[in-house]
Write an enzyme that holds these catalytic residues in place. Structure first.
Site, mmCIF file in Angstrom:
data_model
loop_
_atom_site.group_PDB
_atom_site.id
_atom_site.type_symbol
_atom_site.label_atom_id
_atom_site.label_comp_id
_atom_site.label_asym_id
_atom_site.label_seq_id
_atom_site.Cartn_x
_atom_site.Cartn_y
_atom_site.Cartn_z
ATOM 1 N N GLU A 1 1.085 -0.904 0.079
ATOM 2 C CA GLU A 1 -0.184 -0.165 -0.272
ATOM 3 C C GLU A 1 0.657 1.163 0.207
ATOM 4 O O GLU A 1 2.077 1.436 0.869
ATOM 5 C CB GLU A 1 -0.869 -0.069 1.328
ATOM 6 C CG GLU A 1 -2.084 -1.445 2.001
ATOM 7 C CD GLU A 1 -2.310 -1.115 2.769
ATOM 8 O OE1 GLU A 1 -2.305 -0.532 3.415
ATOM 9 O OE2 GLU A 1 -2.976 -2.014 2.751
ATOM 10 N N CYS B 1 2.994 8.642 0.956
ATOM 11 C CA CYS B 1 3.353 7.805 2.492
ATOM 12 C C CYS B 1 3.713 6.203 1.782
ATOM 13 O O CYS B 1 2.937 5.978 1.200
ATOM 14 C CB CYS B 1 2.425 7.508 3.662
ATOM 15 S SG CYS B 1 2.989 5.927 4.473
ATOM 16 N N CYS C 1 5.789 -7.045 7.271
ATOM 17 C CA CYS C 1 6.305 -6.550 8.295
ATOM 18 C C CYS C 1 7.330 -8.079 9.584
ATOM 19 O O CYS C 1 6.243 -8.202 9.707
ATOM 20 C CB CYS C 1 5.737 -5.167 8.970
ATOM 21 S SG CYS C 1 7.246 -4.335 10.138
ATOM 22 N N CYS D 1 5.246 -5.780 15.650
ATOM 23 C CA CYS D 1 4.300 -4.470 16.899
ATOM 24 C C CYS D 1 2.824 -4.906 17.236
ATOM 25 O O CYS D 1 2.547 -5.562 15.694
ATOM 26 C CB CYS D 1 4.462 -3.151 16.137
ATOM 27 S SG CYS D 1 5.394 -2.611 16.460
ATOM 28 N N CYS E 1 -0.562 -3.161 14.854
ATOM 29 C CA CYS E 1 -0.771 -2.973 13.654
ATOM 30 C C CYS E 1 -1.288 -3.787 12.482
ATOM 31 O O CYS E 1 -0.539 -5.102 13.174
ATOM 32 C CB CYS E 1 0.899 -2.366 13.701
ATOM 33 S SG CYS E 1 1.466 -1.815 11.590
ATOM 34 N N GLY F 1 6.660 -1.683 6.606
ATOM 35 C CA GLY F 1 7.797 -2.562 6.823
ATOM 36 C C GLY F 1 8.357 -1.667 7.494
ATOM 37 O O GLY F 1 7.630 -0.588 8.086
ATOM 38 N N GLU F 2 9.484 -2.382 7.954
ATOM 39 C CA GLU F 2 10.462 -1.395 8.620
ATOM 40 C C GLU F 2 11.592 -0.697 7.531
ATOM 41 O O GLU F 2 12.116 -1.748 7.243
ATOM 42 C CB GLU F 2 11.047 -2.619 9.942
ATOM 43 C CG GLU F 2 12.077 -2.289 10.732
ATOM 44 C CD GLU F 2 12.160 -1.037 10.881
ATOM 45 O OE1 GLU F 2 11.073 -0.212 11.582
ATOM 46 O OE2 GLU F 2 13.337 -0.137 10.608
ATOM 47 N N SER G 1 10.543 6.560 9.699
ATOM 48 C CA SER G 1 9.512 5.905 10.828
ATOM 49 C C SER G 1 10.720 4.703 10.794
ATOM 50 O O SER G 1 10.646 3.279 9.995
ATOM 51 C CB SER G 1 8.341 6.055 10.429
ATOM 52 O OG SER G 1 7.553 5.797 11.800
ATOM 53 N N SER H 1 9.361 5.140 16.633
ATOM 54 C CA SER H 1 8.282 4.345 17.266
ATOM 55 C C SER H 1 9.031 4.073 18.556
ATOM 56 O O SER H 1 9.088 2.787 18.713
ATOM 57 C CB SER H 1 7.817 3.620 16.158
ATOM 58 O OG SER H 1 7.849 3.700 15.209
ATOM 59 N N LEU H 2 7.883 4.755 19.797
ATOM 60 C CA LEU H 2 8.454 4.315 21.001
ATOM 61 C C LEU H 2 7.022 3.404 21.443
ATOM 62 O O LEU H 2 7.417 2.166 21.752
ATOM 63 C CB LEU H 2 8.982 5.021 21.219
ATOM 64 C CG LEU H 2 9.534 5.222 23.076
ATOM 65 C CD1 LEU H 2 10.810 4.866 22.913
ATOM 66 C CD2 LEU H 2 9.750 6.992 23.060
ATOM 67 N N HIS H 3 6.265 3.991 21.293
ATOM 68 C CA HIS H 3 5.523 3.030 22.066
ATOM 69 C C HIS H 3 4.990 3.149 23.932
ATOM 70 O O HIS H 3 3.949 2.592 24.026
ATOM 71 C CB HIS H 3 4.663 2.445 20.892
ATOM 72 C CG HIS H 3 4.439 2.349 19.869
ATOM 73 N ND1 HIS H 3 4.192 3.579 19.457
ATOM 74 C CD2 HIS H 3 4.561 1.873 18.851
ATOM 75 C CE1 HIS H 3 4.458 3.085 17.574
ATOM 76 N NE2 HIS H 3 4.666 2.662 17.348
ATOM 77 N N ASN I 1 -5.522 4.016 15.818
ATOM 78 C CA ASN I 1 -6.470 3.388 14.145
ATOM 79 C C ASN I 1 -6.892 1.756 14.880
ATOM 80 O O ASN I 1 -5.683 0.958 14.193
ATOM 81 C CB ASN I 1 -5.725 3.909 13.299
ATOM 82 C CG ASN I 1 -6.760 4.291 11.846
ATOM 83 O OD1 ASN I 1 -8.246 3.740 12.050
ATOM 84 N ND2 ASN I 1 -6.340 5.099 10.796
ATOM 85 N N CYS J 1 -1.725 1.403 8.400
ATOM 86 C CA CYS J 1 -0.942 0.597 7.386
ATOM 87 C C CYS J 1 -1.397 -0.598 7.251
ATOM 88 O O CYS J 1 -1.490 -1.499 8.459
ATOM 89 C CB CYS J 1 0.887 0.680 8.016
ATOM 90 S SG CYS J 1 0.707 1.507 9.663
HETATM 91 N N1 SAH Z 1 8.143 -0.040 10.996
HETATM 92 C C1 SAH Z 1 8.525 1.186 10.734
HETATM 93 C C2 SAH Z 1 7.576 2.377 9.915
HETATM 94 C C3 SAH Z 1 5.698 1.859 9.662
HETATM 95 S S1 SAH Z 1 4.429 2.247 10.797
HETATM 96 C C4 SAH Z 1 7.793 2.349 12.475
HETATM 97 O O1 SAH Z 1 7.300 1.840 13.175
HETATM 98 O O2 SAH Z 1 8.066 3.085 12.852
HETATM 99 C C5 SAH Z 1 4.153 4.070 10.985
HETATM 100 C C6 SAH Z 1 3.616 4.036 12.140
HETATM 101 O O3 SAH Z 1 2.517 3.900 11.928
HETATM 102 C C7 SAH Z 1 4.643 3.747 13.882
HETATM 103 O O4 SAH Z 1 4.270 4.232 14.398
HETATM 104 C C8 SAH Z 1 3.022 2.364 13.771
HETATM 105 O O5 SAH Z 1 3.895 2.270 15.467
HETATM 106 C C9 SAH Z 1 2.437 2.969 14.226
HETATM 107 N N2 SAH Z 1 0.683 2.051 13.642
HETATM 108 C C10 SAH Z 1 0.673 1.459 12.969
HETATM 109 N N3 SAH Z 1 -0.275 0.835 13.197
HETATM 110 C C11 SAH Z 1 -1.230 1.284 13.786
HETATM 111 C C12 SAH Z 1 -2.086 1.248 14.302
HETATM 112 N N4 SAH Z 1 -3.501 1.020 13.267
HETATM 113 N N5 SAH Z 1 -2.888 3.305 14.571
HETATM 114 C C13 SAH Z 1 -1.787 4.390 14.457
HETATM 115 N N6 SAH Z 1 -0.705 4.233 14.564
HETATM 116 C C14 SAH Z 1 -0.431 2.663 13.902
#
Ligand code: SAH
Length: 346
Positions: A89, A102, A109, A113, A116, A158-159, A190, A213-215, A289, A332
């Site tokens: 996508e 984007c 990936c 996570c 995701c 993807g990463e 990212s 992406s810390l989370h 999301n 994503c």
């Molecule tokens: N792999 C990379 C880039 C891809 S995702 C990364 O992890 O940064 C880009 C961002 O969207 C990341 O911060 C990811 O954690 C976040 N993300 C993934 N799924 C999501 C969702 N359903 N809602 C909000 N953010 C999301």
């Protein structure tokens, strides 16, 4: 041979082998990257014989648009089918004067996570530089003639730092004056923060913007949410980020997806303050999301406000990222999963 895989200098050598002058390479690139040509026949200032020779040797497009959606807010999303039937996508986001694409760097990936959609079935393969460039060019062709691409975010499937070898040449094409001509400062990568990848990126010496992406602000929670963290740990992520900052002078952004009752509590906010305080950074808070089939929820407005208040009082520069394209499942990996034939792995 995929033309978008090819650097300007390799195109030059192919042309010289075919008895063509040097300037033809630039002409062809201008058609591809600036003039939005679809096929060699559009390249009207090339001799007819050269257009035929090019079409015999080179393929401009290797993907097929499997789906194209447009949301009321102007966000457009493409599901591209690659030559081997895999799907990725990519998204065009319109926001005031900004036109952002984007893009994805892998099919699936491998980071795992848990919230995701992209990583639910693991990683299938890396995209080639040409396939990464092709996403940008396909999206640019959705723009009106008077619209210009302004920003690139590598935040799709993807990463990116697990595929630096293909990402860097693709971004060279994006930032090259002869290519898309986007300033490196307007390119955001990212990542979950793979230390080896961060080092390679810093060594590239480009002014790309880094988003990490810390989370979670502690390893126990991050190991749960971002399973690759078990092999890395927050300390190594942060030292990689600090090194990137030292070498590039670019202030990183940290991303924090807010999941209701998982990482949005006052204690989480306070831990985040302790982790980030003293770092020149911006915190991007992203309300989750929701993804069909996953148990995570987005916090209500009050919890989001409470979280923001605590981190801001702690001296962290924080903002909430607005959602775009929610109506077309622009987060994503969602479209790819939805579009998969029933009972099959996308
Ligand atoms: N792999 C990379 C880039 C891809 S995702 C990364 O992890 O940064 C880009 C961002 O969207 C990341 O911060 C990811 O954690 C976040 N993300 C993934 N799924 C999501 C969702 N359903 N809602 C909000 N953010 C999301």
């Amino acid at each position: 041979m995929h033309l978008l895989e090819c650097s300007l200098s390799s195109l030059r050598s192919w042309l010289s082998q075919h008895g063509e002058p040097d300037f033809r390479a630039r002409q062809i690139w201008r058609w591809l990257y600036a003039a939005r040509a679809e096929r060699f026949d559009d390249m009207t200032d090339l001799p007819q014989s050269l257009r035929v020779a090019l079409a015999e040797h080179w393929q401009i497009w290797t993907t097929r648009v499997a789906m194209h959606r447009r949301a009321p807010d102007g966000t457009e999303k493409l599901l591209l089918e690659l030559h081997d039937g895999q799907r990725v996508e990519c998204v065009l986001i319109r926001q005031r004067q900004r036109r952002t694409v984007c893009i994805s760097t892998q099919v699936g990936c491998g980071m795992g996570c848990v919230f995701c959609a992209s990583g639910l079935d693991g990683v299938v393969r890396n995209l080639t530089a040409g396939e990464i460039v092709e996403q940008m060019l396909r999206l640019v062709r959705l723009l009106d003639p008077n619209e210009r691409l302004t920003h690139i975010v590598v935040m799709g499937m993807g990463e990116p730092l697990a595929n630096v070898a293909q990402l860097l040449p693709a971004l060279d094409r994006a930032t090259d004056e002869q290519g898309l001509g986007i300033s490196a400062r307007r390119v955001t990568i990212s990542t979950v923060g793979l230390p080896a990848g961060l080092r390679k990126l810093a060594a590239a010496g480009k002014q790309y913007h880094l988003a990490v992406s810390l989370h979670a602000a502690d390893d126990v929670l991050r190991n749960r949410l971002v399973p690759i963290n078990r092999n890395i740990g927050l300390r190594a992520v942060l030292s990689g980020v600090d090194e990137f900052f030292r070498r590039t002078g670019r202030r990183p952004t940290f991303e924090y997806v807010l999941l209701a009752d998982v990482n949005d509590r006052p204690d989480d906010a306070r831990r985040l303050v302790r982790l980030l305080s003293g770092r020149p950074t911006l915190l991007n808070v992203i309300p989750y999301n929701p993804v069909a089939g996953l148990p995570y929820r987005s916090p209500d407005r009050q919890s989001i406000e409470r979280f923001l208040t605590i981190v801001r009082r702690g001296g962290i520069n924080a903002q909430v990222r607005r959602r775009k394209g929610a109506e077309i499942d622009a987060a994503c990996g969602q479209l790819r999963r939805m579009a998969a034939p029933a009972g099959s792995t996308p």
